[in-house]
Design a protein around this motif. Structure first.
Motif: not given
Length: 88
Positions: A1-16, A69-77
């Motif tokens: 998510m951090r990589s996608v946010a960076t590519a979109m120009g979104i500044d994330i100060r903190n996250g949970r 990668v994790v979400a796509q792996t879980l989506a396909r058994p």
């Protein structure tokens, strides 16, 4: 998510990130054939400290799910193959 946010120009100060699911061990342990084996639906909730608006966060979620990668792996058994060892 951090990589996608960076590519979109979104500044994330903190996250949970919080992931949760349910599992009935009776199915997994073979105690009950009526109980499902494995995990139930997995819910992932992300709380971000950011100035991004709701539309931008919705797009971030969409792109993160697509590129994770994790979400796509879980989506396909996985496919399971069992073979006899060579020479036996």
């Amino acid at each position: 998510m951090r990589s996608v946010a960076t590519a979109m120009g979104i500044d994330i100060r903190n996250g949970r990130l919080r992931a949760s699911t349910e599992m009935d061990a009776l199915g997994t342990l073979g105690v009950s054939r009526k109980a499902p084996v494995g995990l139930g639906d997995i819910q992932v909730v992300v709380e971000l400290d950011t100035d991004a608006d709701d539309a931008t966060l919705a797009k971030l979620a969409e792109l993160t799910e697509r590129d994770c990668v994790v979400a796509q792996t879980l989506a396909r058994p996985p496919h399971l193959t069992i073979r006899r060892a060579a020479g036996e």
